[in-house]
Scaffold this active site. Structure first.
Site, PDB file in Angstrom:
ATOM      1  CE  LYS A 207      33.751  40.910  14.737  1.00 26.87           C
ATOM      2  NZ  LYS A 207      34.051  40.204  15.957  1.00 26.87           N
TER       3      LYS A 207
HETATM    4  C1  PLP Z   1      34.611  38.933  16.612  1.00 24.64           C
HETATM    5  C2  PLP Z   1      33.821  37.792  17.100  1.00 24.64           C
HETATM    6  C3  PLP Z   1      33.954  37.289  18.405  1.00 24.64           C
HETATM    7  C4  PLP Z   1      35.036  37.708  19.352  1.00 24.64           C
HETATM    8  O1  PLP Z   1      35.113  39.046  19.616  1.00 24.64           O
HETATM    9  P1  PLP Z   1      36.517  39.693  20.068  1.00 24.64           P
HETATM   10  O2  PLP Z   1      36.112  41.075  20.453  1.00 24.64           O
HETATM   11  O3  PLP Z   1      37.422  39.655  18.903  1.00 24.64           O
HETATM   12  O4  PLP Z   1      37.021  38.907  21.217  1.00 24.64           O
HETATM   13  C5  PLP Z   1      33.096  36.285  18.803  1.00 24.64           C
HETATM   14  N1  PLP Z   1      32.177  35.766  17.974  1.00 24.64           N
HETATM   15  C6  PLP Z   1      32.035  36.206  16.712  1.00 24.64           C
HETATM   16  C7  PLP Z   1      30.972  35.593  15.846  1.00 24.64           C
HETATM   17  C8  PLP Z   1      32.867  37.207  16.220  1.00 24.64           C
HETATM   18  O5  PLP Z   1      32.742  37.614  14.944  1.00 24.64           O
END
Ligand code: PLP
Length: 404
Positions: A207
């Site tokens: 991210k």
């Molecule tokens: C990455 C992601 C999540 C979940 O986040 P985690 O930290 O991996 O639990 C939820 N929604 C979207 C759209 C994502 O890209």
């Protein structure tokens, strides 16, 4: 608990810098981590401090994040899914409730609804030019059981928050924003995450802001913030640190909560990452603009979100012409050393969802079409513009090869 035992603070360097990362098989990987010396030093300081669980740095991260996105309250959590689940729990979602959401997202958006006992109701996206939830489709899916709308800002491009919030407000529904792609993004000048009742962020490895695993919930609702804080840590009314400092083992359990706490190593990482988020997002935007420039004349591609402003530019999605075989296209890209991905196989097409929440054929046609034609090209802040050029060249070659 280990951290109650003072750790030895010797001055000899016990830490070995990591060896150079294994050579990537890719000429251009899909994404790359952006870590510097500050991160290494910040985490090392935490380890030497003797306090690893949620404490001072977590509080600092929460304050800094709250001020960055302009939200009064921010709670750091163990991951983005925990952030979503916590928001859903804080909202009191349960069996009999419905939450309208997009199928073109990572499955955690929907899973975090299902896991409360509530039912996700999928509404279609706008189309190839805008892969976000269509407000008109949200309206069509409303029932007396609808309690909330969970939006996603696909790729860091804000969805039509103004329209969706208006629909929700006129019916007394909550809006939860899945901001996993959108730290630093805004909609009509107002930051994503501050439009709805709660904004949920992920700090997963790939991210825009990463702590490995981690996340954040922001809200402007003081009562909700208090409830989320309780639910984040077992429903217990005093924090471990307060108990430790106050020397008391007395606490009450006021709700049935989870353990969704973050830790100090991650909070320290998050603080470093947050300080460079705006700069890195600007770099992402620049790369996005260059992609757009290089791929502009390509009639076998749709480049979604052409008009996006203030995007966090988490990924660069393209939609292939119907006559391009996607598997062949991706293979041709990989043969040219360019890694690609798909965002996303629509949630309702996964086997659990097909079994438990079957959809009428054609009811989510636009999400299915996008899910079948989308390919994600490499994008990360350290990507060189020459690499963008290399990807664009690979795209041209791969389109030739995969044309049917
Ligand atoms: C990455 C992601 C999540 C979940 O986040 P985690 O930290 O991996 O639990 C939820 N929604 C979207 C759209 C994502 O890209």
């Amino acid at each position: 608990m280990a951290q109650y035992i003072p750790i030895e603070r010797d001055q000899t360097p016990w830490w070995e810098p990591p060896a150079a990362p294994a050579a990537s098989p890719w000429r251009v990987p899909l994404f790359d981590l952006s870590f510097g010396r500050e991160e290494v030093s910040a985490v090392t300081q935490v380890l030497r401090s003797g306090w690893l669980t949620m404490g001072r740095r977590t509080q600092e991260l929460e304050e800094a994040f709250a001020s960055e996105v302009g939200a009064p309250f921010a709670l750091a959590v163990s991951n983005g899914t925990a952030a979503l689940h916590l928001a859903n729990l804080g909202l009191g979602l349960g069996p009999g409730d419905e939450v309208i959401t997009t199928p073109l997202t990572f499955v955690a958006t929907a899973n975090s609804i299902v896991i409360t006992g509530a039912k996700p109701v999928f509404a279609d996206i706008i189309g190839p030019e805008d892969l976000n939830l269509d407000p008109a489709e949200v309206e069509r899916r409303l029932t007396p059981r609808t309690k909330a709308v969970t939006v996603v800002h696909y790729g860091g491009n804000s969805c039509r928050l103004d329209e969706i919030c208006q629909i929700a407000q006129s019916r007394g529904l909550a809006v939860i924003e899945d901001c996993a792609h959108a730290p630093g993004a805004s909609h009509q000048g107002r930051p994503c995450g501050t439009w709805g009742l709660a904004g949920c962020f992920s700090f997963y490895s790939n991210k825009n802001l990463t702590t490995g695993e981690g996340g954040m919930v922001v809200t402007s609702d003081a009562a909700l913030a208090q409830r989320l804080e309780l639910l984040r840590s077992h429903g217990v009314t005093a924090s471990v640190q307060e108990r430790h400092q106050g020397g008391t083992a007395l606490y009450d359990v006021a709700a049935v909560g989870c353990n969704y706490r973050i830790d100090e190593m991650r909070a320290a990482l998050g603080l470093c990452q947050l300080s460079r988020l705006a700069e890195r997002n600007r770099r992402r935007q620049k790369i996005g603009r260059y992609y757009r420039q290089l791929l502009a004349g390509e009639e076998r591609l749709v480049l979604p979100f052409a008009g996006a402003v203030d995007s966090a530019r988490h990924i660069f999605p393209v939609l292939l012409h119907r006559r391009v075989d996607r598997d062949a296209f991706r293979e041709a890209m990989h043969a040219r050393g360019v890694q690609t991905s798909i965002h996303y196989p629509p949630v309702h097409q996964f086997s659990w969802y097909r079994r438990h929440l079957p959809q009428a054929p054609g009811s989510l046609a636009r999400a299915e079409d996008a899910g079948a034609r989308e390919v994600t090209l490499p994008l990360y802040p350290e990507m060189g513009l020459n690499q963008v050029g290399l990807v664009a060249e690979a795209v041209a070659g791969a389109l030739e090869e995969a044309w049917r």
